[in-house]
Design an enzyme around this catalytic site. Structure first.
Site, short mmCIF file in Angstrom:
data_model
loop_
_atom_site.label_atom_id
_atom_site.label_comp_id
_atom_site.label_asym_id
_atom_site.label_seq_id
_atom_site.Cartn_x
_atom_site.Cartn_y
_atom_site.Cartn_z
N HIS A 196 0.84 -1.21 0.00
CA HIS A 196 0.00 0.00 0.00
C HIS A 196 0.87 1.26 0.00
O HIS A 196 1.29 1.73 1.05
CB HIS A 196 -0.91 -0.01 1.24
CG HIS A 196 -1.98 1.03 1.21
ND1 HIS A 196 -3.24 0.83 1.75
CD2 HIS A 196 -2.00 2.30 0.72
CE1 HIS A 196 -3.97 1.91 1.58
NE2 HIS A 196 -3.23 2.83 0.98
N HIS A 253 1.52 5.26 -2.17
CA HIS A 253 1.05 6.27 -3.13
C HIS A 253 2.29 6.94 -3.72
O HIS A 253 3.03 7.60 -2.99
CB HIS A 253 0.19 7.32 -2.42
CG HIS A 253 -1.05 6.74 -1.80
ND1 HIS A 253 -2.26 6.70 -2.44
CD2 HIS A 253 -1.26 6.17 -0.59
CE1 HIS A 253 -3.17 6.13 -1.66
NE2 HIS A 253 -2.59 5.80 -0.51
N ARG A 256 2.23 9.03 -6.52
CA ARG A 256 1.89 10.36 -7.06
C ARG A 256 2.17 10.58 -8.53
O ARG A 256 2.01 11.68 -9.03
CB ARG A 256 2.61 11.47 -6.27
CG ARG A 256 2.43 11.41 -4.75
CD ARG A 256 1.00 11.47 -4.34
NE ARG A 256 0.86 11.57 -2.88
CZ ARG A 256 -0.23 11.21 -2.23
NH1 ARG A 256 -1.28 10.73 -2.87
NH2 ARG A 256 -0.29 11.34 -0.92
N ASN A 281 -4.98 6.44 -6.89
CA ASN A 281 -5.52 7.81 -6.83
C ASN A 281 -4.49 8.86 -7.29
O ASN A 281 -4.14 9.79 -6.58
CB ASN A 281 -6.02 8.15 -5.42
CG ASN A 281 -4.95 8.06 -4.37
OD1 ASN A 281 -3.97 7.33 -4.52
ND2 ASN A 281 -5.11 8.79 -3.29
N ASP A 327 -8.90 3.31 -3.02
CA ASP A 327 -8.25 3.91 -1.86
C ASP A 327 -8.14 5.42 -2.02
O ASP A 327 -7.81 5.92 -3.10
CB ASP A 327 -6.84 3.33 -1.67
CG ASP A 327 -6.22 3.84 -0.39
OD1 ASP A 327 -6.84 3.68 0.67
OD2 ASP A 327 -5.12 4.43 -0.46
N HIS A 387 -10.70 0.82 1.37
CA HIS A 387 -10.40 1.93 2.27
C HIS A 387 -11.72 2.23 2.98
O HIS A 387 -12.67 2.67 2.36
CB HIS A 387 -9.92 3.11 1.42
CG HIS A 387 -9.92 4.45 2.09
ND1 HIS A 387 -8.77 5.22 2.21
CD2 HIS A 387 -10.90 5.20 2.64
CE1 HIS A 387 -9.06 6.36 2.81
NE2 HIS A 387 -10.35 6.39 3.07
N ASP A 428 1.08 2.68 3.69
CA ASP A 428 0.22 3.78 3.23
C ASP A 428 1.07 5.03 3.01
O ASP A 428 0.66 6.16 3.31
CB ASP A 428 -0.93 4.06 4.20
CG ASP A 428 -2.08 4.82 3.52
OD1 ASP A 428 -1.99 5.10 2.30
OD2 ASP A 428 -3.05 5.15 4.22
N HIS A 453 3.51 14.24 0.72
CA HIS A 453 2.95 15.57 0.47
C HIS A 453 4.06 16.59 0.66
O HIS A 453 4.93 16.42 1.51
CB HIS A 453 1.81 15.89 1.45
CG HIS A 453 0.57 15.11 1.19
ND1 HIS A 453 -0.18 15.27 0.05
CD2 HIS A 453 -0.07 14.17 1.92
CE1 HIS A 453 -1.22 14.45 0.09
NE2 HIS A 453 -1.18 13.76 1.22
#
Ligand SMILES: [Zn+2]
Ligand SMILES: [Zn+2]
Lengths: 435, 307
Positions: A65, A67, A69, A99, A157, A184, A310, A314
């Site tokens: 899991h 991300h 980007r 996502n 998710d 999720h 996860d 950012h």
């Protein structure tokens, strides 16, 4: 060329054992497992020796899991930068959530992501495709075409499926293609303004709360849908005592459900938000100490099968702002291993048990390679120094983003070498010198 | 002599009992200036104060401005519609711009809880929290303490009830902390939809029914119902709210004979409090307003007047 990893303790997470063995690797595969001392390297220098004495050698860690980007928000993380962070954290494979912008809801995005991973050429990347087109929760994506393109699972998710009807059909349809479904769990209508766990700290800080029920309502829904359809649902990032209890009960009744948690849910509680630290803001939010205890119990009893990060990068643009305006999520690839090893030291799990949750268990759920050290298999390996102590500083971070609540925290245990298909993709200068 | 050692006022938690007593004593001295013919002292001449209000608040802003003027400070007032905040400037940009003006202190009203803490981290100037989100409004709580002390002669041991939307009220957030710190007993009351989770952890008790909650109390604090919260989710209608949770003469019959009634203003007459009660003999609402200026003079003086 042969690689000889000598003197290490080999962990077999499936059997729950550890044994001193040397490993011979050639052409990307584990050629031989040998009793120490039985291998005499031939002269001529075609053997690369890795001295793993005092270290543990485990199957390559798998993070199901993350991300990354890309495409869309490359200023936060790219597939290349995320892959490097993964390798430095001891991971040889990661599953990337859909996502992005655009959402990974089509063959072309899945192929793009895989192409980027090939270019980066660091760790294995498993794309997770969206359940619904544009993650809008309205209509299904082309599961079959996505699987052919290389997607290993489906999930919405980040923007969860609100409609129970759509979720039911997604699970039924996924069965035909044998695609795992990752959920999720968040009842968006119950936490529309929430920014942290609802409890004494949210009251003290004057921040809108996300009650535990926000997660648990959907955990129960998805358990019931797994029961209805008879096909497994994997619950992402479990954070509450209640979720653990519901999943335990479901497993007891034979309902096909698996679950993961993230290291922050067993390492931190909601008091970390005090001071309005946006690096303590994620969904699900950090809960209470009783929840932390329940997550540990869930891990120890096997209710929770997997530890996944996860990893959600950012930039300061999203994080150096008022708490309620900040984005949800933290990075986690380089802190997952030492935080999991803390649980081993605490006695929550033994070492092979902990490694199972980071290797063979996610491999089994995603139905991918890896999670074993066996002759003939591809050589995805992680060498771990259990006792290395260090402070997790910003300088150590390989990710493009630095949004971690663990910066400045003392850690113990680190991946000193990461190998994918026999190739060293990460080697720390903390490996035994002179090797 | 007691020294007040703070650069910012972000919340009540940072203050000791000694700090609070010093603020109240200083306010007492400034109250005297306000009663003079020439209501001005040169104390803060040459100091500059920026009032920065991201939310409309005529009263608190006016109170800080008046306080600054009476102490001869230069003031500059910005509100959200004049600043570029509305055009997407981030708070960190704003902080840098404000710092460039080199003010001594910034008085900040902001809809996000923790915004003053954020600003204080990025600024050399001091920050006074003039209300942040649903978190705190410390100068309001201090003026409430000041008003109670003047009327009752003490705070310790008094029994106080706060009635209304506790969950969304920064006034309640600061008042509960301040009253508890000074040794009062605090009860909160209102519809269960407006009582925050685990509010007992702040040291209060909850008695939802105002009829029971105000029995035997020395002080009743009414909170303003924010009309923008009338979504029908927290309470069905203003009419029903005022019927069951509003303060009226009938309800007041159950209160102590020497009770005082407070309200941070502005009042929604006929909603949380009826006309006759707001203007009645137990009401100290207007005292709160004049005490507010004295408290804010005291805060400005203690935070930046010392050098
Ligand atoms: Zn998620
Ligand atoms: Zn996620």
């Amino acid at each position: 060329m042969i690689t000889w990893i000598k003197g290490g303790d080999i962990i077999d997470p499936r059997l729950g054992t550890q044994k001193k063995l040397d490993i011979l690797i050639s052409k990307g595969r584990i050629e031989k497992l040998l009793t120490p001392g039985s291998f005499q390297p031939p002269g001529g220098g075609e053997v690369k020796t890795v001295d793993a004495s005092g270290m543990f050698v485990t199957p390559g860690l798998i993070d199901m899991h993350v991300h990354f980007r890309e495409p869309g928000e490359e200023y936060k993380e790219t597939i290349a930068s995320g892959s490097t962070a993964a390798a430095a954290g001891g991971f040889t494979a990661v599953a990337c959530m859909p996502n992005t912008n655009p959402v990974n809801d089509s063959r072309s995005v899945t192929e793009f992501v895989l192409e980027r991973a090939r270019k980066a050429n660091v760790v294995r990347l498993y794309p997770v495709a969206a359940i619904s087109k544009g993650q809008k929760g309205e209509s299904l994506t082309e599961f079959g075409d996505l699987k052919r393109a290389g997607a290993v699972a489906v999930s919405d998710d980040g923007r969860p499926v609100t409609s129970s009807e759509l979720m039911r059909r997604a699970i039924e349809y996924a069965r035909f293609f044998q695609l795992p479904v990752i959920s999720h769990c968040q009842d968006l209508s119950l936490s529309s303004e929430g920014v942290m766990h609802e409890g004494s700290i949210s009251t003290r800080l004057g921040l809108s709360g996300i009650p535990a029920a926000t997660e648990e309502i959907m955990v129960v829904r998805d358990i019931l849908l797994a029961k209805l359809t008879g096909y497994p649902v994997h619950i992402a990032h479990v954070s509450t005592e209640g979720s653990v209890a519901f999943i335990r009960r479901a497993k007891g009744e034979g309902i096909p459900v698996t679950a993961e948690t993230a290291p922050h849910y067993f390492s931190l509680d909601h008091t970390a938000v005090i001071g309005y630290d946006t690096n303590a803001k994620m969904y699900p939010p950090l809960r209470e100490s009783k929840d932390v205890d329940a997550i540990k119990r869930g891990l120890s009893e096997g209710v929770i099968d997997v530890i996944a990060t996860d990893h959600a990068p950012h930039s300061p643009l999203e994080k150096d702002v008022e708490f309620d305006k900040a984005s949800f999520g933290i990075i986690g690839l380089q802190t997952a291993l030492p935080l999991t090893l803390d649980l081993v030291r605490e006695g929550v799990m033994d070492l092979p048990g902990a490694i199972a949750k980071l290797s063979c268990n996610p491999a089994a759920i995603l139905n991918t390679k890896g999670g074993v050290i066996e002759e003939g298999k591809e050589a995805d390996l992680t060498i771990i120094d259990l006792n290395k102590e260090y402070v997790f500083t910003e300088e150590r971070i390989k990710s493009k983003s630095h949004n971690s609540p663990f910066i400045g925290v003392k850690m113990k245990g680190i991946a000193v070498l990461t190998m994918v298909k026999g190739r060293i993709v990460w080697e720390s200068n903390e490996l035994n010198p002179g090797s | 002599m007691y020294t007040f050692n703070h650069k910012n006022l972000l919340g009540i938690d940072q203050l000791s009992v000694g700090d609070i007593n010093m603020i109240l004593d200083t306010a007492d001295a400034f109250l005297e200036i306000s009663s003079r013919d020439i209501k001005k002292a040169p104390t803060l001449r040459g100091k500059s104060i920026v009032n920065f209000f991201y939310e409309p608040s005529a009263r608190t802003k006016a109170s800080f401005e008046m306080a600054a003027k009476r102490l001869s400070a230069d003031t500059l007032s910005l509100s959200a519609n004049e600043s570029s905040m509305v055009k997407g400037e981030t708070l960190i940009d704003t902080a840098q711009n404000l710092q460039a003006m080199n003010p001594d202190i910034i008085v900040l009203r902001h809809p996000s809880s923790g915004a003053p803490h954020f600003l204080a981290k990025h600024l050399e100037a001091g920050v006074i929290n003039a209300g942040d989100g649903m978190h705190e409004h410390p100068s309001q709580a201090l003026l409430d303490l000041f008003t109670i002390r003047k009327k009752k002669g003490r705070i310790k041991g008094l029994r106080v009830v706060i009635i209304g939307d506790i969950a969304h009220s920064r006034v309640a957030g600061s008042d509960i902390r301040a009253l508890k710190k000074m040794g009062a007993e605090v009860t909160v009351s209102g519809p269960p939809t407006m009582i925050p989770t685990d509010v007992e952890s702040l040291g209060t008790q909850v008695v939802s029914d105002p009829t029971r909650a105000l029995k035997g109390k020395d002080v009743i604090m009414m909170l303003r119902i924010q009309l923008e919260r009338q979504s029908g989710i927290l309470f069905p209608s203003l009419r029903e709210y005022s019927n069951f949770f509003g303060l009226n003469k009938e309800l007041l019959k159950g209160a102590k004979k020497d009770v005082i009634i407070m309200h941070p203003g502005p009042i929604n007459r006929g909603v949380e409090i009826t006309w006759d009660v707001a203007d009645g003999p137990f009401s100290v609402i207007l005292d709160q307003v004049s005490n507010g200026v004295a408290i804010r003079m005291a805060l400005l003086y203690l935070l930046i007047g010392g050098e």
